[in-house]
Enzyme design. Structure first.
Site: not given
Length: 472
Positions: A281, A303, A334, A350, A354
């Site tokens: 995040g 994170d 992780d 979010r 990608h």
């Protein structure tokens, strides 16, 4: 022959869309924003422009105008123009990092001569003028008279909002700019732009052409390093870029309407004290929106260690009471290792998928599936890439998956009105050998990982969509 030429159809579509916009603006007693004025996201006019009907009208104007230009312009001139547009991000970065944005803004509406700009930032006045003139030609800044420039709507997006003295003494303060987008722009025009110069080499070299390794990216070739970008940011010599990256990720919410994360999945329907895990995040910018809008939820932001350190500063500034109350927790994790939270109502991803090629994306999703309860939802917020042709693919009956086609003769994907999605797809290719995905691609990816996509939300005004998945 059609009863009307495509040329005329496109022109009429533009005029029809302008009528829609002007009628609504008149009803709201507001004026359409001028290019000469700074961008003010809090204004009534900007709020009206975010309404669903207005977003459609604006998209149709952009798509039709771009298609008209492609039709009427000489093909040679168009290709030459495209092949030279790499100079534009160079000038954007040079203007921002040499503090010309703030210098011009402080000069006020009467503008400032490049001679005076050069005295303030110790640059060459002729070169400064050439940089600003190229930008003004693309409607970033206004050249009031020969070599005299003033700020405008587009240049204000690059403005830190700080004084010239502040940005000269502490360059990193510009990343906390009022518009919040500058850190992301500078990341694009620095790491992204340099990496893009090596896209062909990465695409054609047999050693990297079919690789899914993140370190076989064009950026790795440009930087001459075998270190993954995120790890590279953690190197001591890259401290400023790491800070910029953290702010860039935090301000990525500015690429969509302020409440876009709330516009799809029904967060309000979750039971009280439901746990939402913001996986990867960042500093927690999306979780901040959720925490304020849904006070019955508990959130965990996960994170890397260095990012969580930045997150602590972010929340201490934005909402320290949420950390103190325990409603929001910041934890190091992780996501390539097993997920420790076994009671999540929602796993939120979010702009994570990608960042990774398919083999790595499947690994992340599989870890989340192993930690999911039968009732856990997976909310994946990512770009949904449409094809540039009519999409005849079956959407498998997934609610919300299909979009109404735009009016003819626009491209099925709305062309330039949707270009941000495709630019960001190549940004991912360049920086991490990864990608944005089409709907069918993600459905397949989820299926390989034990998830089933049951709902798709296309968020009006946002480049991002939402996939809602459940354990298969």
């Amino acid at each position: 022959m059609p009863s009307q030429s495509n040329l005329r159809l496109l022109g009429e579509l533009i005029l029809k869309s302008i009528d829609i916009i002007e009628s609504r603006m008149e009803a709201a007693s507001v004026e359409f924003p001028s290019l000469a004025d700074p961008f003010d996201p809090t204004s009534d006019a900007e709020s009206v422009l975010l309404e669903a009907e207005m977003l459609v009208a604006r998209s149709h104007i952009v798509a039709a105008a771009s298609q008209l230009i492609a039709m009427v312009r000489s093909p040679v001139q168009t290709i030459m123009d495209y092949s030279l547009q790499f100079h534009l991000p160079s000038c954007i970065r040079a203007t921002a990092e040499s503090n010309m944005v703030e210098i011009v803004r402080e000069a006020g509406p009467q503008g400032i001569h490049v001679r005076d700009i050069a005295k303030i930032n110790n640059s060459d006045p002729v070169k400064a003028g050439r940089i600003l003139r190229l930008l003004a030609t693309h409607h970033i800044f206004i050249e009031l008279s020969p070599n005299v420039f003033c700020a405008n709507r587009l240049s204000s997006i690059l403005d830190s909002g700080k004084s010239v003295v502040e940005v000269q003494q502490t360059p990193s303060c510009r990343y906390t700019s009022a518009s919040g987008i500058l850190a992301l722009v500078l990341m694009h025009t620095d790491e992204g732009f340099k990496g893009s110069a090596y896209l062909t080499e990465a695409f054609t070299n047999p050693a990297t052409a079919r690789s899914a390794r993140a370190t076989d990216s064009p950026w790795n070739l440009a930087a001459q390093t075998g270190v993954f970008l995120f790890d590279w940011y953690d190197l001591p010599e890259n401290e400023e870029r790491k800070t910029r990256f953290s702010f860039a990720m935090a301000c990525s919410t500015k690429l969509e309407p302020p409440a876009a994360i709330l516009a799809g999945f029904k967060w309000a329907d979750l039971p009280k004290n439901s746990v939402v895990v913001d996986v990867g995040g960042g500093v927690g910018s999306s979780s901040l929106i959720l925490a304020k809008a849904a006070p019955h939820l508990n959130l965990i932001v996960q994170d890397r260690c260095s990012v969580i350190e930045d997150a602590k500063k972010y929340w201490a500034q934005e909402a320290p009471e949420l950390l103190l109350s325990g409603r929001v927790k910041l934890t190091v994790h992780d996501f390539f290792t097993p997920m420790p939270v076994k009671t999540a109502a929602v796993f939120l991803l979010r702009w994570i998928m990608h960042d990774w090629a398919d083999p790595h994306a499947v690994q992340i999703l599989t870890h989340l599936r192993a930690a999911a309860t039968p009732a856990t939802k997976l909310v994946t917020v990512d770009i949904i890439l449409p094809y540039a042709c009519p999409d005849t693919c079956v959407t498998n009956g997934i609610p919300g998956a299909a979009l109404a086609p735009p009016p003819a003769p626009l491209l099925p994907n709305l062309g330039a009105a949707n270009s941000m999605k495709y630019w960001l797809d190549f940004q991912m290719f360049v920086l991490g050998n990864c990608q944005e995905r089409t709907l069918g691609h993600f459905v397949s990816l989820a299926g390989q990982s034990g998830w089933r996509v049951v709902q798709v939300h296309h968020i009006p005004g946002s480049s991002l969509g939402q996939y809602i998945s459940v354990p298969a």
